[in-house]
Design a protein around this motif. Structure first.
Motif, PDB file in Angstrom:
ATOM      1  N   ASP A  62       0.872  -1.173   0.000  1.00  0.00           N
ATOM      2  CA  ASP A  62       0.000   0.000   0.000  1.00  0.00           C
ATOM      3  C   ASP A  62       0.909   1.223   0.000  1.00  0.00           C
ATOM      4  N   ILE A  63       0.801   2.013  -1.062  1.00  0.00           N
ATOM      5  CA  ILE A  63       1.728   3.115  -1.306  1.00  0.00           C
ATOM      6  C   ILE A  63       0.999   4.443  -1.259  1.00  0.00           C
ATOM      7  N   ALA A  64       1.617   5.406  -0.581  1.00  0.00           N
ATOM      8  CA  ALA A  64       1.136   6.787  -0.601  1.00  0.00           C
ATOM      9  C   ALA A  64       1.993   7.558  -1.599  1.00  0.00           C
ATOM     10  N   VAL A  65       1.340   8.377  -2.423  1.00  0.00           N
ATOM     11  CA  VAL A  65       2.030   9.125  -3.472  1.00  0.00           C
ATOM     12  C   VAL A  65       1.828  10.615  -3.224  1.00  0.00           C
ATOM     13  N   LEU A  66       2.932  11.341  -3.175  1.00  0.00           N
ATOM     14  CA  LEU A  66       2.888  12.795  -2.981  1.00  0.00           C
ATOM     15  C   LEU A  66       3.571  13.488  -4.146  1.00  0.00           C
ATOM     16  N   THR A  67       2.867  14.429  -4.751  1.00  0.00           N
ATOM     17  CA  THR A  67       3.459  15.308  -5.747  1.00  0.00           C
ATOM     18  C   THR A  67       3.644  16.668  -5.096  1.00  0.00           C
ATOM     19  N   VAL A  68       4.860  17.175  -5.162  1.00  0.00           N
ATOM     20  CA  VAL A  68       5.169  18.491  -4.617  1.00  0.00           C
ATOM     21  C   VAL A  68       5.267  19.453  -5.785  1.00  0.00           C
ATOM     22  N   SER A  69       4.316  20.381  -5.857  1.00  0.00           N
ATOM     23  CA  SER A  69       4.272  21.326  -6.969  1.00  0.00           C
ATOM     24  C   SER A  69       3.393  22.507  -6.609  1.00  0.00           C
ATOM     25  N   ASP A  70       3.814  23.667  -7.050  1.00  0.00           N
ATOM     26  CA  ASP A  70       3.020  24.876  -6.860  1.00  0.00           C
ATOM     27  C   ASP A  70       1.989  25.045  -7.969  1.00  0.00           C
ATOM     28  N   THR A 112       7.343  12.890  -5.666  1.00  0.00           N
ATOM     29  CA  THR A 112       7.920  13.463  -6.874  1.00  0.00           C
ATOM     30  C   THR A 112       7.837  14.987  -6.793  1.00  0.00           C
ATOM     31  N   GLY A 113       8.927  15.640  -7.180  1.00  0.00           N
ATOM     32  CA  GLY A 113       8.938  17.091  -7.275  1.00  0.00           C
ATOM     33  C   GLY A 113       9.719  17.780  -6.168  1.00  0.00           C
ATOM     34  N   GLY A 114      10.187  18.977  -6.488  1.00  0.00           N
ATOM     35  CA  GLY A 114      10.860  19.824  -5.513  1.00  0.00           C
ATOM     36  C   GLY A 114      12.274  19.425  -5.165  1.00  0.00           C
ATOM     37  N   THR A 115      12.943  18.663  -6.047  1.00  0.00           N
ATOM     38  CA  THR A 115      14.283  18.167  -5.723  1.00  0.00           C
ATOM     39  C   THR A 115      15.407  18.990  -6.345  1.00  0.00           C
ATOM     40  N   GLY A 116      15.062  20.040  -7.054  1.00  0.00           N
ATOM     41  CA  GLY A 116      16.091  20.853  -7.709  1.00  0.00           C
ATOM     42  C   GLY A 116      16.818  21.754  -6.729  1.00  0.00           C
ATOM     43  N   ILE A 117      17.498  22.768  -7.277  1.00  0.00           N
ATOM     44  CA  ILE A 117      18.295  23.649  -6.427  1.00  0.00           C
ATOM     45  C   ILE A 117      17.782  25.086  -6.416  1.00  0.00           C
ATOM     46  N   SER A 118      16.633  25.327  -7.019  1.00  0.00           N
ATOM     47  CA  SER A 118      16.107  26.690  -6.984  1.00  0.00           C
ATOM     48  C   SER A 118      15.658  27.015  -5.558  1.00  0.00           C
ATOM     49  N   PRO A 119      15.554  28.283  -5.218  1.00  0.00           N
ATOM     50  CA  PRO A 119      15.129  28.638  -3.858  1.00  0.00           C
ATOM     51  C   PRO A 119      13.772  28.047  -3.470  1.00  0.00           C
ATOM     52  N   ARG A 120      12.904  27.804  -4.419  1.00  0.00           N
ATOM     53  CA  ARG A 120      11.573  27.257  -4.141  1.00  0.00           C
ATOM     54  C   ARG A 120      11.601  25.759  -3.856  1.00  0.00           C
ATOM     55  N   ASP A 121      12.655  25.057  -4.289  1.00  0.00           N
ATOM     56  CA  ASP A 121      12.756  23.605  -4.126  1.00  0.00           C
ATOM     57  C   ASP A 121      13.182  23.263  -2.699  1.00  0.00           C
ATOM     58  N   ARG A 122      12.214  22.823  -1.892  1.00  0.00           N
ATOM     59  CA  ARG A 122      12.522  22.545  -0.486  1.00  0.00           C
ATOM     60  C   ARG A 122      12.139  21.127  -0.062  1.00  0.00           C
ATOM     61  N   THR A 123      11.827  20.289  -1.024  1.00  0.00           N
ATOM     62  CA  THR A 123      11.458  18.914  -0.697  1.00  0.00           C
ATOM     63  C   THR A 123      12.616  18.172  -0.045  1.00  0.00           C
ATOM     64  N   TYR A 124      13.812  18.338  -0.585  1.00  0.00           N
ATOM     65  CA  TYR A 124      14.975  17.642  -0.043  1.00  0.00           C
ATOM     66  C   TYR A 124      15.172  17.980   1.435  1.00  0.00           C
ATOM     67  N   ILE A 168      10.643   6.035   2.429  1.00  0.00           N
ATOM     68  CA  ILE A 168      10.224   7.179   1.622  1.00  0.00           C
ATOM     69  C   ILE A 168      11.299   7.400   0.576  1.00  0.00           C
ATOM     70  N   LEU A 169      10.875   7.505  -0.677  1.00  0.00           N
ATOM     71  CA  LEU A 169      11.798   7.709  -1.791  1.00  0.00           C
ATOM     72  C   LEU A 169      11.314   8.909  -2.585  1.00  0.00           C
ATOM     73  N   VAL A 170      12.207   9.871  -2.754  1.00  0.00           N
ATOM     74  CA  VAL A 170      11.875  11.122  -3.427  1.00  0.00           C
ATOM     75  C   VAL A 170      12.594  11.166  -4.764  1.00  0.00           C
ATOM     76  N   MET A 171      11.831  11.485  -5.818  1.00  0.00           N
ATOM     77  CA  MET A 171      12.411  11.569  -7.157  1.00  0.00           C
ATOM     78  C   MET A 171      12.062  12.921  -7.767  1.00  0.00           C
ATOM     79  N   PRO A 172      12.804  13.353  -8.756  1.00  0.00           N
ATOM     80  CA  PRO A 172      12.480  14.613  -9.419  1.00  0.00           C
ATOM     81  C   PRO A 172      11.080  14.599 -10.026  1.00  0.00           C
ATOM     82  N   GLY A 173      10.627  15.774 -10.454  1.00  0.00           N
ATOM     83  CA  GLY A 173       9.269  15.924 -10.953  1.00  0.00           C
ATOM     84  C   GLY A 173       9.052  15.587 -12.419  1.00  0.00           C
ATOM     85  N   SER A 174      10.094  15.383 -13.186  1.00  0.00           N
ATOM     86  CA  SER A 174       9.894  15.092 -14.609  1.00  0.00           C
ATOM     87  C   SER A 174       9.436  13.654 -14.813  1.00  0.00           C
TER      88      SER A 174
END
Length: 172
Positions: free
Chosen positions: A17-25, A83-95, A140-146
């Motif tokens: 049983d998996i929970a899926v979260l998309t982090v996106s504005d 998925t999402g928010g793994t970049g390095i822009s100031p808005r990316d805070r998932t990591y 918990i495994l976090v991957m980029p948004g693409s």
């Protein structure tokens, strides 16, 4: 594959049983193609989606949701995929948000993702901050948004190993 890894995989749960979260504005259920891909690949592998959410890249929105899913680990959620928010822009805070919740880190997940990603996108893979670990006993495994990153992570890393990971995380 070693005999012990084969034995561990054999003894791992078959259906998760998996929970899926998309982090996106900006994403909605209709436009969240990466989250939808996680769902479809997970279901095609025989797993169930326990919950799915889309939240903005705000730590105060992510944290209670992730903690709630992790607290329900007894039966409701075996693993969390983000998925999402793994970049390095100031808005990316998932990591930072997820890393702050981890009770155990799995550095090999991010390392392996970047190694495999290098073959697809070259040195730009170093901008990805894919991260994995445990919140209590829940992986918990976090991957980029693409979509390409989600497909790579899901097919080459997560789905082949997630049942084994859940088995190990739930050991007494």
């Amino acid at each position: 594959m070693s005999q012990s890894v084969a034995e561990h995989r054999r003894d791992a749960p078959g259906v998760l049983d998996i929970a899926v979260l998309t982090v996106s504005d900006t994403r909605t259920v209709e436009t969240d193609t990466s989250g939808a891909l996680i769902v479809s690949l997970s279901e095609a592998a025989g797993h169930r989606i326990a919950d799915r959410a889309i939240v903005p890249d705000e730590p105060d929105r992510m944290t209670p949701l992730l903690e709630g899913w992790a607290a329900s680990a007894s039966d409701a959620v075996h693993a969390i995929l983000v998925t999402g928010g793994t970049g390095i822009s100031p808005r990316d805070r998932t990591y930072e948000t997820v890393s702050g919740l981890l009770t155990r880190h799995l550095p090999g997940y991010g390392e392996l993702f970047r190694m495999l990603s290098h073959a697809q996108i070259g040195p730009a893979c170093m901008l990805s901050r894919a991260v994995g670990g445990l919140i209590g006993r829940v992986p918990i495994l976090v991957m980029p948004g693409s979509r390409a990153a989600v497909e790579l992570a899901m097919t080459r890393i997560i789905l082949p190993e997630l049942p084994h990971l859940v088995r190990e995380a739930r050991k007494s």
